[in-house]
Design an enzyme around this catalytic site. Sequence first.
Site, PDB file in Angstrom:
ATOM      1  N   ASP A 103       0.864  -1.173   0.000  1.00 33.18           N
ATOM      2  CA  ASP A 103       0.000   0.000   0.000  1.00 33.18           C
ATOM      3  C   ASP A 103       0.904   1.228   0.000  1.00 33.18           C
ATOM      4  O   ASP A 103       1.906   1.261   0.728  1.00 33.18           O
ATOM      5  CB  ASP A 103      -0.852   0.057   1.267  1.00 33.18           C
ATOM      6  N   HIS A 160       4.744  -7.602  -0.248  1.00 29.32           N
ATOM      7  CA  HIS A 160       4.377  -8.854  -0.901  1.00 29.32           C
ATOM      8  C   HIS A 160       5.008  -8.934  -2.290  1.00 29.32           C
ATOM      9  O   HIS A 160       5.466  -7.938  -2.845  1.00 29.32           O
ATOM     10  CB  HIS A 160       2.856  -8.964  -0.998  1.00 29.32           C
ATOM     11  N   SER A 265       8.539   3.632   4.939  1.00 31.50           N
ATOM     12  CA  SER A 265       9.661   3.893   4.056  1.00 31.50           C
ATOM     13  C   SER A 265       9.234   3.767   2.602  1.00 31.50           C
ATOM     14  O   SER A 265       8.112   4.113   2.250  1.00 31.50           O
ATOM     15  CB  SER A 265      10.836   2.975   4.368  1.00 31.50           C
TER      16      SER A 265
END
Length: 300
Positions: A103, A160, A265
């Site tokens: 995200d 992921h 980050s």
Amino acid sequence: MGLPVVQTGDKAPLGKRLFILLQQLIPQHFLSSLMYALARSEIGFIKNSVIRIVNWMFDINMQDAVVKDPLAYPSFNAFFTRALEPASRPLDSNSTTIISPVDGAVSQAGHIESGLLFQAKGIHYSITALLGGDAETAKRFSDGDFATIYLSPRDYHRIHMPVDGKLSSMTHVPGELFSVNETTTSLIPGLFARNERIINLFETPAGPMALIMVGAIFVGSMDTVWAGTVTPSSKRISHQEYLDQPHAEISLEKGEEMGRFNMGSTVILLFGKNQVNLDGMIAAGREVKMGERIGTRIQA
């Protein structure tokens, strides 16, 4: 590394320049070590206070989380790296698609031209420098494509796989811990090649892929599913090969978790020449969710 050279072309306001100067003056790694300890404290009033403050500041959506009560987590770091309900991040399962690994918000995306990646207006940086000085690996991504995705404190912080992949190598590059927000990326040349980072190389159906986890201020550590918590033990680059080592073979499917940030980050994806098509699918400023399509691989 000395003083950061601040981009001057846009005549940045004094406040932004002072923000950069402050980051240069503070003990970045020491403060990140303190945050590492604070984030893992299981003392009730400490972890609950930090969770309440962060939850209030960033209006974090807990409805997607497996555990929806923010104070039910044993530590702030457990809250920050919380798992989500699988149904909240459906994967684009088409075998030819590339999905977002996180995200976040797209900082930049496009082609790698003359060995350079676009960072911000007026700023490019070297792919060889980003890869820790590894010129041979940089050649594999020459004239390829890249995407840079920024994770804010409100985002989901597990990472992921964008495609199926077999881990080729992992390289930890020690470095600075400047913030990676829009202000800093627009003012410090080569920011992503200066900050601490973990370079994960995979062999995939879309050719070679680098998934680079870039550290930042208060990111006291980063995790991978195969190596656990990766923290600098020295100022030297460390490298681990995984291919052709059956006892250490790591294969991950598209959408499978490969790591996480302990605080926010940036992730940078690199693909080889004529391997993927990102055109029109991601643009600077667009918000993306883990699992959604950001490109397709070009089939021979």
